[in-house]
Design an enzyme around this catalytic site. Structure first.
Site, PDB file in Angstrom:
ATOM      1  N   TYR A 130      10.696   8.447   5.303  1.00 40.60           N
ATOM      2  CA  TYR A 130       9.424   7.864   5.775  1.00 40.60           C
ATOM      3  C   TYR A 130       9.598   7.294   7.182  1.00 40.60           C
ATOM      4  O   TYR A 130       8.779   7.542   8.078  1.00 40.60           O
ATOM      5  CB  TYR A 130       9.025   6.787   4.763  1.00 40.60           C
TER       6      TYR A 130
HETATM    7  N1  LIG Z   1       3.001  -0.667   2.882  1.00 42.82           N
HETATM    8  C1  LIG Z   1       3.599  -1.334   3.864  1.00 42.82           C
HETATM    9  O1  LIG Z   1       4.243  -2.380   3.654  1.00 42.82           O
HETATM   10  C2  LIG Z   1       3.486  -0.797   5.271  1.00 42.82           C
HETATM   11  C3  LIG Z   1       4.179  -1.461   6.288  1.00 42.82           C
HETATM   12  C4  LIG Z   1       4.011  -1.033   7.601  1.00 42.82           C
HETATM   13  C5  LIG Z   1       3.185   0.057   7.880  1.00 42.82           C
HETATM   14  N2  LIG Z   1       2.541   0.710   6.858  1.00 42.82           N
HETATM   15  C6  LIG Z   1       1.651   1.820   7.215  1.00 42.82           C
HETATM   16  O2  LIG Z   1       0.362   1.255   7.368  1.00 42.82           O
HETATM   17  C7  LIG Z   1      -0.632   2.259   7.108  1.00 42.82           C
HETATM   18  C8  LIG Z   1      -1.675   1.683   6.164  1.00 42.82           C
HETATM   19  O3  LIG Z   1      -1.054   1.275   4.964  1.00 42.82           O
HETATM   20  P1  LIG Z   1      -1.952   1.002   3.669  1.00 42.82           P
HETATM   21  O4  LIG Z   1      -1.074   0.365   2.661  1.00 42.82           O
HETATM   22  O5  LIG Z   1      -3.215   0.411   4.075  1.00 42.82           O
HETATM   23  O6  LIG Z   1      -2.202   2.511   3.229  1.00 42.82           O
HETATM   24  P2  LIG Z   1      -2.845   3.061   1.886  1.00 42.82           P
HETATM   25  O7  LIG Z   1      -3.593   2.000   1.154  1.00 42.82           O
HETATM   26  O8  LIG Z   1      -1.776   3.819   1.164  1.00 42.82           O
HETATM   27  O9  LIG Z   1      -3.943   4.068   2.465  1.00 42.82           O
HETATM   28  C9  LIG Z   1      -3.603   5.267   3.029  1.00 42.82           C
HETATM   29  C10 LIG Z   1      -4.865   6.110   3.028  1.00 42.82           C
HETATM   30  O10 LIG Z   1      -4.546   7.374   3.612  1.00 42.82           O
HETATM   31  C11 LIG Z   1      -5.299   8.327   2.940  1.00 42.82           C
HETATM   32  N3  LIG Z   1      -4.732   9.661   3.027  1.00 42.82           N
HETATM   33  C12 LIG Z   1      -3.511  10.049   2.614  1.00 42.82           C
HETATM   34  N4  LIG Z   1      -3.369  11.368   2.808  1.00 42.82           N
HETATM   35  C13 LIG Z   1      -4.533  11.800   3.345  1.00 42.82           C
HETATM   36  C14 LIG Z   1      -4.993  13.074   3.739  1.00 42.82           C
HETATM   37  N5  LIG Z   1      -4.223  14.172   3.599  1.00 42.82           N
HETATM   38  N6  LIG Z   1      -6.237  13.188   4.247  1.00 42.82           N
HETATM   39  C15 LIG Z   1      -7.018  12.089   4.373  1.00 42.82           C
HETATM   40  N7  LIG Z   1      -6.647  10.856   4.007  1.00 42.82           N
HETATM   41  C16 LIG Z   1      -5.406  10.718   3.487  1.00 42.82           C
HETATM   42  C17 LIG Z   1      -5.270   7.887   1.492  1.00 42.82           C
HETATM   43  O11 LIG Z   1      -6.301   8.527   0.800  1.00 42.82           O
HETATM   44  P3  LIG Z   1      -6.487   8.428  -0.815  1.00 42.82           P
HETATM   45  O12 LIG Z   1      -7.299   7.181  -0.991  1.00 42.82           O
HETATM   46  O13 LIG Z   1      -7.208   9.681  -1.141  1.00 42.82           O
HETATM   47  O14 LIG Z   1      -5.125   8.342  -1.407  1.00 42.82           O
HETATM   48  C18 LIG Z   1      -5.435   6.390   1.630  1.00 42.82           C
HETATM   49  O15 LIG Z   1      -6.787   6.006   1.575  1.00 42.82           O
HETATM   50  C19 LIG Z   1       0.110   3.463   6.584  1.00 42.82           C
HETATM   51  O16 LIG Z   1       0.260   4.406   7.624  1.00 42.82           O
HETATM   52  C20 LIG Z   1       1.474   2.909   6.199  1.00 42.82           C
HETATM   53  O17 LIG Z   1       2.499   3.874   6.309  1.00 42.82           O
HETATM   54  C21 LIG Z   1       2.660   0.294   5.575  1.00 42.82           C
END
Ligand SMILES: NC(=O)c1ccc[n+]([C@@H]2O[C@H](COP(=O)([O-])OP(=O)(O)OC[C@H]3O[C@@H](n4cnc5c(N)ncnc54)[C@H](OP(=O)(O)O)[C@@H]3O)[C@@H](O)[C@H]2O)c1
Length: 230
Positions: A130
């Site tokens: 990742y």
């Molecule tokens: N989790 C952490 O602690 C963390 C830390 C730093 C950065 N981040 C990054 O911050 C960002 C936001 O995180 P989050 O937790 O808010 O993310 P999240 O809730 O997992 O949301 C990601 C969204 O992306 C959509 N998605 C995935 N594949 C797709 C596709 N092929 N086409 C269209 N939409 C798609 C998903 O759709 P579905 O609803 O259909 O699944 C979901 O709504 C991400 O890029 C993550 O990597 C996360």
């Protein structure tokens, strides 16, 4: 402002959309499931049914044409396999950037990750994959001619936002609420002078507007023989 959000049904993306809609802006974005179209419409956000991986660059460009800015906050989120991480987190931003260029949209905010997050822990191979893919996406975006901004949040929580952060070019990885990440992104969308920067944001004590002003100060070039912004 018309903002096209990739990941608009996700934790950060939904909050960015809600905040923009509340402020009278026009958020739109891609969702993969019909029930998400209805759920977001009830909150005042228009969406387009589509999958970032399945859509061509032309289809993406058509979907986002007329927007003032793109926010990419999608991710496989550890819910799928490593191949999905490659396609969504790794290849997704470059593909959307190509579509943005084709649609004539210059401003592009990418939600990325702290590259050194949890280096002190022993993380599994999927986490390392990742991180590699997130970095790959940053490199692809930086190489475009777009008016890009990369925002690296620390570990995300769903606690209520505080409106306060620690924002800058390099920060210690702690954690931050999704509310505060969304508020920071919205404030940065309203700061067109801040461009072509990689920013780190984590939970902190500085009100977001002040943190952005402090950042501007810190970026002021140091005059020969003088002192810089801070
Ligand atoms: N989790 C952490 O602690 C963390 C830390 C730093 C950065 N981040 C990054 O911050 C960002 C936001 O995180 P989050 O937790 O808010 O993310 P999240 O809730 O997992 O949301 C990601 C969204 O992306 C959509 N998605 C995935 N594949 C797709 C596709 N092929 N086409 C269209 N939409 C798609 C998903 O759709 P579905 O609803 O259909 O699944 C979901 O709504 C991400 O890029 C993550 O990597 C996360």
């Amino acid at each position: 402002m018309k903002v096209f959000i990739i990941g608009i049904a996700g934790g950060v993306g939904r909050r960015v959309g809600q905040q923009l809609a509340t402020a009278g802006d026009e958020p739109t974005g891609l969702v993969r499931r019909p029930e998400q179209v209805e759920a977001l419409a009830s909150g005042g956000t228009r969406t387009i049914l589509g999958d970032l991986v399945a859509m061509s660059v032309d289809e993406l460009a058509d979907a986002m044409r007329g927007s003032d800015a793109i926010v990419f906050s999608a991710g496989a989120g550890g819910k799928e396999n490593d191949a999905a991480t490659t396609r969504i987190d790794g290849d997704g931003p470059g593909k959307v950037a190509a579509a943005a260029e084709r649609a004539g949209i210059r401003r592009f905010v990418l939600v990325s990750v702290f590259p050194e997050a949890w280096r002190e822990r022993r993380m599994d191979a999927s986490f390392e994959h990742y991180m590699v893919e997130k970095k790959k996406a940053e490199i692809q975006l930086v190489q475009t001619s777009l008016d890009w901004l990369i925002v690296r949040p620390s570990a995300l929580t769903t606690e209520p936002g505080t409106g306060r952060v620690d924002l800058g070019l390099a920060k210690v990885h702690v954690e931050i609420t999704r509310d505060d990440v969304a508020s920071t992104i919205v404030a940065l969308l309203r700061s067109p002078d801040l461009s072509r920067l990689i920013l780190e944001v984590t939970g902190g004590t500085v009100p977001i507007a002040e943190a952005i002003d402090d950042l501007r100060q810190a970026l002021t070039p140091i005059a020969p023989g003088g002192s810089g912004g801070q």
